[in-house]
Design a protein around this motif. Structure first.
Motif, PDB file in Angstrom:
ATOM      1  N   ILE A 141      19.194   0.276   4.988  1.00 35.47           N
ATOM      2  CA  ILE A 141      17.896  -0.594   5.530  1.00 35.47           C
ATOM      3  C   ILE A 141      17.162  -1.044   4.217  1.00 35.47           C
ATOM      4  CG2 ILE A 141      16.261  -0.884   6.999  1.00 35.47           C
ATOM      5  CD1 ILE A 141      17.810   0.373   9.075  1.00 35.47           C
ATOM      6  N   VAL A 142      16.793  -2.177   4.098  1.00 34.42           N
ATOM      7  CA  VAL A 142      15.600  -2.672   3.129  1.00 34.42           C
ATOM      8  C   VAL A 142      14.676  -3.623   4.347  1.00 34.42           C
ATOM      9  CG1 VAL A 142      14.897  -4.234   1.173  1.00 34.42           C
ATOM     10  CG2 VAL A 142      17.204  -2.742   1.272  1.00 34.42           C
ATOM     11  N   ALA A 143      13.448  -2.761   4.218  1.00 33.44           N
ATOM     12  CA  ALA A 143      12.532  -3.717   4.911  1.00 33.44           C
ATOM     13  C   ALA A 143      11.726  -4.635   4.170  1.00 33.44           C
ATOM     14  CB  ALA A 143      11.666  -2.462   5.893  1.00 33.44           C
ATOM     15  N   SER A 168      13.375   1.009   1.445  1.00 37.51           N
ATOM     16  CA  SER A 168      12.296   0.209   0.559  1.00 37.51           C
ATOM     17  C   SER A 168      11.764  -0.625   1.612  1.00 37.51           C
ATOM     18  CB  SER A 168      13.289  -0.709  -0.352  1.00 37.51           C
ATOM     19  OG  SER A 168      12.589  -1.669  -0.772  1.00 37.51           O
ATOM     20  N   GLY A 169      10.406  -0.718   1.419  1.00 38.08           N
ATOM     21  CA  GLY A 169       9.381  -1.655   2.290  1.00 38.08           C
ATOM     22  C   GLY A 169       8.746  -0.670   3.566  1.00 38.08           C
ATOM     23  N   GLU A 185      16.945  -5.941   6.546  1.00 38.64           N
ATOM     24  CA  GLU A 185      18.300  -6.166   6.748  1.00 38.64           C
ATOM     25  C   GLU A 185      19.233  -4.844   6.271  1.00 38.64           C
ATOM     26  OE1 GLU A 185      18.585  -8.014   2.085  1.00 38.64           O
ATOM     27  OE2 GLU A 185      18.959  -9.130   3.727  1.00 38.64           O
ATOM     28  N   ILE A 186      20.455  -5.024   6.565  1.00 39.43           N
ATOM     29  CA  ILE A 186      21.266  -3.714   6.264  1.00 39.43           C
ATOM     30  C   ILE A 186      22.164  -4.141   5.282  1.00 39.43           C
ATOM     31  CG2 ILE A 186      22.652  -1.834   7.160  1.00 39.43           C
ATOM     32  CD1 ILE A 186      21.463  -2.418   9.910  1.00 39.43           C
ATOM     33  N   GLY A 187      22.372  -3.395   4.276  1.00 38.62           N
ATOM     34  CA  GLY A 187      23.201  -3.752   3.196  1.00 38.62           C
ATOM     35  C   GLY A 187      23.923  -2.588   2.821  1.00 38.62           C
ATOM     36  N   ILE A 229      21.670   4.563  10.553  1.00 39.13           N
ATOM     37  CA  ILE A 229      21.594   4.279   9.128  1.00 39.13           C
ATOM     38  C   ILE A 229      20.095   4.748   8.666  1.00 39.13           C
ATOM     39  CG2 ILE A 229      21.638   2.464   7.582  1.00 39.13           C
ATOM     40  CD1 ILE A 229      24.018   1.270   8.907  1.00 39.13           C
ATOM     41  N   LEU A 230      19.171   3.989   9.197  1.00 38.47           N
ATOM     42  CA  LEU A 230      17.704   4.529   9.003  1.00 38.47           C
ATOM     43  C   LEU A 230      17.635   5.927   8.843  1.00 38.47           C
ATOM     44  CD1 LEU A 230      14.935   3.147   8.748  1.00 38.47           C
ATOM     45  CD2 LEU A 230      14.484   4.108  10.791  1.00 38.47           C
ATOM     46  N   SER A 231      17.964   6.771   9.805  1.00 32.33           N
ATOM     47  CA  SER A 231      17.754   8.234  10.170  1.00 32.33           C
ATOM     48  C   SER A 231      18.421   8.939   8.701  1.00 32.33           C
ATOM     49  CB  SER A 231      17.961   8.873  11.252  1.00 32.33           C
ATOM     50  OG  SER A 231      19.084   8.581  11.750  1.00 32.33           O
TER      51      SER A 231
END
Lengths: 478, 120
Positions: free
Chosen positions: A219-221, A13-14, A213-215, A41-43
């Protein structure tokens, strides 16, 4: 003729907005950041979004944590799907190939594996280890170039993960199409995470820092608002309509009500009636005019109680969803997250009446206060373009005898209308007063009026002679 | 005391298991992926194979299928050790003598190995 490159939605997101439309298909990127910044996490989030879209992923590691430990930590995230392991996504370690056959061995193995897996995304976790195996910069360049060209040949996008910040002049930095840096930082006593697209070939990414943030969803940017909304998302089409403020007598004092699609700032010290005025404004909500309370102070339950005590029960309106109450406690907030959440709530229900209590909540969330003017400009421009009539509060210190200060230099320029509430100690009682300082492109009263509580919330007391509000000033431009 | 082949792309896990089995008196060879594993099986003829599932070039499932298809390797027991695909392995009971989910208990693994070796 401008060509548009095929894009791969990141599923983060973002992030697509920051990248200027997502990753470019067949391009290669470096994702860099210290351990714990969220690269893995992102990848994996990107990987599982690809699998959900029916594509296939190859995830290569070099002396990272063991794969079952990786699955263990990923299993706490909502996007992770154990069922897809080994089919849609394959995790393999090439450490032994690197140790036994060097970089060339890894390249050969990857060429075969990309084809075997029919991968459209390759994640290579451990570029630093490969770099340490290389004897010269040219070896690194050759290694990255070979993987890139093999992947591009079959339309496969590559994400290289590395735990050091690559120099702009480094071999790998010069080779890849994009570099995304993940970073955690401290501001005062709070920590925050920010990302930056340091290189973006063939893509107009949004430069500078964006918080993330990481939830449990990964990741949500939050793209910086003034960057992502440098221009409003829709064309602003102002109409010369007025909306009722919901406060008896205030519409007349403002020359006919609130201009539709305008921003009104209500300033005043604590207890001067700012929130009550907002409740009056919200009480006019209907199915045709959905309202939103976006507040930092009272939680919804207390706000309902306050409204009921004013004689403006909101229970039915909340139940029928004519009003939505959104509360962000005044704890650690992320400025752009607040704004994106606000705009999402506005767009989702086609909100026409918005009450923000108050702008100070945004100010406190700002890690870089110098941003606030451009941030508020972007936010208010978007709200106007969406046809939202907004009332926002700003808390002032007690004004008795003190000079009046607007919230911040320049902020007045992003507002259309300005109301000032105050207390005056007359000796026998403390009176509440309201004055209309500005209504964009409109005549308005220029007097102080008494503000009283009636059985329908707040009301402005008209002049006693004939019940009219006297002395309307000449129209002033905004 | 038998020759055991351990196939796993994750060398830390392969090494750990190999050293444990050596301590137990077995001879162990390791392979980083299925292709090398199959080649070594044909050359060295181990008494037992322990393989991971997800490996480059040839998966543990493909390796077991290749062993099954090779008449010369008839009766060679293959144990599957997997972090995510134990269930897939269990669907192929004809290929695997035992299936362990990572992380597994070393003593249970040892008991399974000894059982298979004495039965063979």
């Amino acid at each position: 003729m401008v060509e548009h490159l095929a894009r791969l939605a990141s599923g983060v997101s973002g992030l697509d907005a920051i990248l200027g439309g997502g990753f470019v298909e067949g391009a290669s990127y470096i994702i860099e950041g210290r351990p714990g910044a969220g690269k893995t996490i992102l990848s994996n989030q990107v990987a599982f979004a690809q699998i959900a879209a029916g594509r296939r992923v190859l995830y290569i590691t070099l002396l990272a944590e063991t794969h079952d430990r990786l699955f263990q930590s990923l299993s706490t995230l909502t996007f992770f799907d154990r069922e897809k392991l080994g089919d849609g996504i394959k995790y393999v370690s090439v450490f032994q190939s690197l140790r036994d056959e060097g970089l060339d061995g890894v390249v050969t193995l990857l060429r075969k594996e990309i084809q075997r897996q029919a991968a459209t995304l390759l994640v290579f976790d451990g570029l630093l280890n490969a770099r340490e195996r290389a004897e010269t910069d040219l070896d690194v360049k050759t290694f990255v170039a070979e993987i890139q060209s093999q992947a591009a040949f079959v339309g496969c996008t590559v994400l290289f993960l590395t735990s050091t910040r690559t120099k702009d002049s480094s071999a790998e930095h010069t080779m890849v199409d994009g570099v995304i840096e993940l970073c955690d930082d401290i501001a005062g006593v709070r920590s925050f995470r920010r990302l930056q697209v340091r290189k973006s070939r063939g893509s107009r990414s949004l430069g500078g820092y964006h918080q993330y943030e990481i939830g449990e969803d990964g990741i949500v940017a939050f793209p910086r608002l003034e960057a992502v909304l440098a221009r409003t998302s829709v064309e602003d089409a102002p109409a010369a309509l007025r909306m009722t403020s919901g406060v008896d007598g205030l519409d007349e004092a403002m020359g006919g009500g609130l201009p539709a699609g305008s921003i009104t700032l209500v300033m005043g010290p604590p207890g001067s009636g700012k929130t009550s005025l907002g409740i009056n404004f919200l009480s006019q909500a209907s199915g045709e005019e959905p309202a939103l309370h976006f507040g930092f102070y009272e939680p919804p339950s207390r706000l309902m109680l306050k409204a009921a005590s004013l004689g403006l029960d909101m229970k039915d309106a909340v139940a029928s969803e004519a009003i939505e109450l959104v509360w962000h406690p005044l704890t650690e907030n992320i400025l752009d997250k607040l704004a994106h959440h606000l705009l999402e709530a506005v767009r989702r229900r086609g909100v026409k009446r918005l009450f923000i209590d108050g702008l100070g909540g945004f100010e406190r969330a700002a890690i870089h206060p110098l941003r606030l003017v451009t941030f508020f400009a972007a936010l208010t421009n978007e709200l106007r373009a969406l046809g939202v009539t907004t009332v926002a509060t700003w808390e002032l210190r007690d004004l008795s005898g003190a000079g009046m200060a607007t919230p911040m230099p320049d902020i007045s320029s992003v507002l259309d209308n300005l109301l000032l509430l105050n207390h005056v100690d007359t000796g026998a009682e403390v009176k509440r007063l309201i004055s209309v300082l500005k209504v964009r492109d409109s005549a308005h009263s220029s007097r102080n009026h008494d503000l009283v509580f009636t059985d329908k919330g707040l009301a402005v007391v008209p002049d006693e002679i004939g019940g009219k509000l006297p002395h309307v000033a000449h129209p002033r431009g905004g | 005391m038998a020759l055991i082949l351990v196939a796993d792309d994750e060398f830390l896990l392969a090494d750990m298991l190999a050293n444990f089995l050596r301590d137990e008196g077995h001879e162990v060879v390791t392979a980083a992926h299925g292709v090398i594993a199959l080649q070594m099986i044909r050359e060295r003829r181990p008494a037992l194979v322990i393989t991971d599932f997800m490996m480059p070039l040839m998966t543990g499932l493909e390796l077991a299928q290749a062993v099954k298809a090779d008449a010369a390797l008839d009766g060679l027991p293959v144990i599957l050790v997997s972090g995510a695909q134990g269930s897939t392995g269990r669907e192929h009971g004809e290929l695997f003598a035992e299936v362990f989910d990572k992380p597994y208990d070393l003593q249970a693994m040892l008991a399974a190995i000894n059982g298979l070796l004495s039965a063979g």
